[in-house]
Design an enzyme around this catalytic site. Sequence first.
Site, PDB file in Angstrom:
ATOM      1  CE1 TYR A 105      -3.473   3.231   0.339  1.00  0.00           C
ATOM      2  CE2 TYR A 105      -3.508   2.216   2.964  1.00  0.00           C
ATOM      3  CZ  TYR A 105      -4.025   3.379   1.771  1.00  0.00           C
ATOM      4  OH  TYR A 105      -4.922   3.369   1.585  1.00  0.00           O
ATOM      5  CB  CYS A 106       0.494   4.258   0.447  1.00  0.00           C
ATOM      6  SG  CYS A 106       1.607   6.010   0.247  1.00  0.00           S
ATOM      7  CB  VAL A 107       5.518   4.603   0.901  1.00  0.00           C
ATOM      8  CG1 VAL A 107       5.319   4.314   1.990  1.00  0.00           C
ATOM      9  CG2 VAL A 107       7.510   4.251   0.258  1.00  0.00           C
TER      10      VAL A 107
END
Length: 602
Positions: free
Chosen positions: A339-341
């Site tokens: 998720y995301c970074v």
Amino acid sequence: MNDQRSAPFQAGIDSFQGYAVRDPEAFARNAARMLEHLGKAAAAWVEPRERGEVRDGPISYTDVVSTLSEVGDYWLSDHQRAFQAQAKLMSGFMGIWANSIARAAGQPVAPPVPDKRFADEDWQRHPLFAFLRESYGVVSEWANGLAQDAEGVDPHTRHKAIFYTRAIVNALSPANFLATNPELYRETMAENGENLVRGMRMFAEDMARGEGFLKLRQSCENSFKVGENVATTPGKVIAENELCQIIQYSPSTETVFKRPILIAPPWINRFYILDLNAEKSLIRWMVEQGHTVFVISWVNPDARHADKDWQNYIEEGLVFGLDTVQQVTGESEVNAVGYCVGGTLLGAALPYLKARGDERIRSATFLTTQIDFRHSGDLKVFVDEQQLAELEKTMERGYLEGTRMAATFNLLRSGELIWPYVVSNYLKGKEPAPFDLLFWNADATRMAKANHLFYLRACYFENRLARKEMEIGGVRLDLSTIDLPVYHLATKEDHIAPAISVYEGSLAFGAPSTYVVAASGHIAGVVNPPSKQKYRFWTGAAPSRDVSFQDWWNTTEETPGSWWPHWQVWIEPMAGERVPAREPGGGVLTPIEDAPGRYVKG
């Protein structure tokens, strides 16, 4: 006839009703109390700076001035351009003048564009506030236009100018100030300033909590407690090192899919965005579908973690997680979710691990994850050589304070995440309502120095991963060698990982990907359980270099509701047969503590 002439005059008198001090003595007493709290807030801001413990940020005011100066030079360097800019502004004010005359004569005026900041009727009815609103609209549109139309300025500087101008315009709205906001003014008079006493008390508390930075409260924090009413999916911490804990969640079905899931969340904020509560928990929903779910819970870094870089986060996070999963389940194949970074780290890890023969990750799901950072939105405003050098100086203690990152993300949407709360909290004196998502948003984490600087430079500034130029541990990372099944989720209104950026990143892999766009933004678009029957998502053909994002979007199919069931249909063929449910630790590792564990609370 006389009655007709006196009507506008009487209307003007009536328009000032409610704007007079009701009890001068009480007002003076409350003003003194307000100033006392304001003094405490000022002391909380000044003291850490006098001790040299903090540097201002996240915006460099020197950079703001130099950026806007370049835009000013562009317009003033050509007489014709300067005249056109002045004429546009004067034309707007002439329109205000015409509206003022019409309003004074009792003639109808065209209603303004709806704006929730100006919902109070006095923004239209009262001549002073109507003038302030219209003037603000003209000036803000003009200023934003100057930045957007400065075509002779280099793209990065122009991008910064647009962002800074928008932030300044949002800050200077007359709705943000007591004397220029009719609703605030009337409430203050009605309460004899008691609202300002409450507000400045909260302001002083929030400045003290932020240790020199304003830790803006966006939710009633006392309403939530991690492990009690957020992050409540049953499970155990089964392994830990100095960088993370590994959580295994307890099964809720008699049988589970053979291949486990390992989730790599972002280390910016906490993993429990995926486990907000029983209704909104993606983790709980995965468990209910029959998956054995493991999650990496990152430590909140301090000076001890200053030198932890991306190789450390891969080895001591992802690899540690893979080893733990294999140890307790006996399975050497895993479906990974980032998720995301956390997804960007997962993307970098795939060719890094493959280069040394570790191919335990057999599918990858990327949730609002950027691989290619060319279209990475307004966060790029904060990344250039000068700002990276300045940021490095602020991390003298080996980490970036969580309040700095929280302020940065709030600035990306200051009109929604800063000023409404400033007005409501500190000027109206109202405690914000309980909201679990905003409670999580305020639960900021620190950033380890080496890790954060590498992320900003290698991804946002130099875009090395997409260009096959990123190196970790001496390995040149080439995502075109990765041909396993990949699922990319983007969100339509994402201000952190724009949908076009996720689309471009999907093209870096060596095989066609499944690409889905969900409605809403970076968080709400992901955390959208099917039971809520909210939003929608769009699907289409696999992304291709021969098809632009816009062309892909024009041929999509829209489906109401959550994307979660769509992902479940995609993942099931790769999840394997059903096997007996697995308890945390699998009889091999002794659980350390109950989920969500210590690290997420630190």
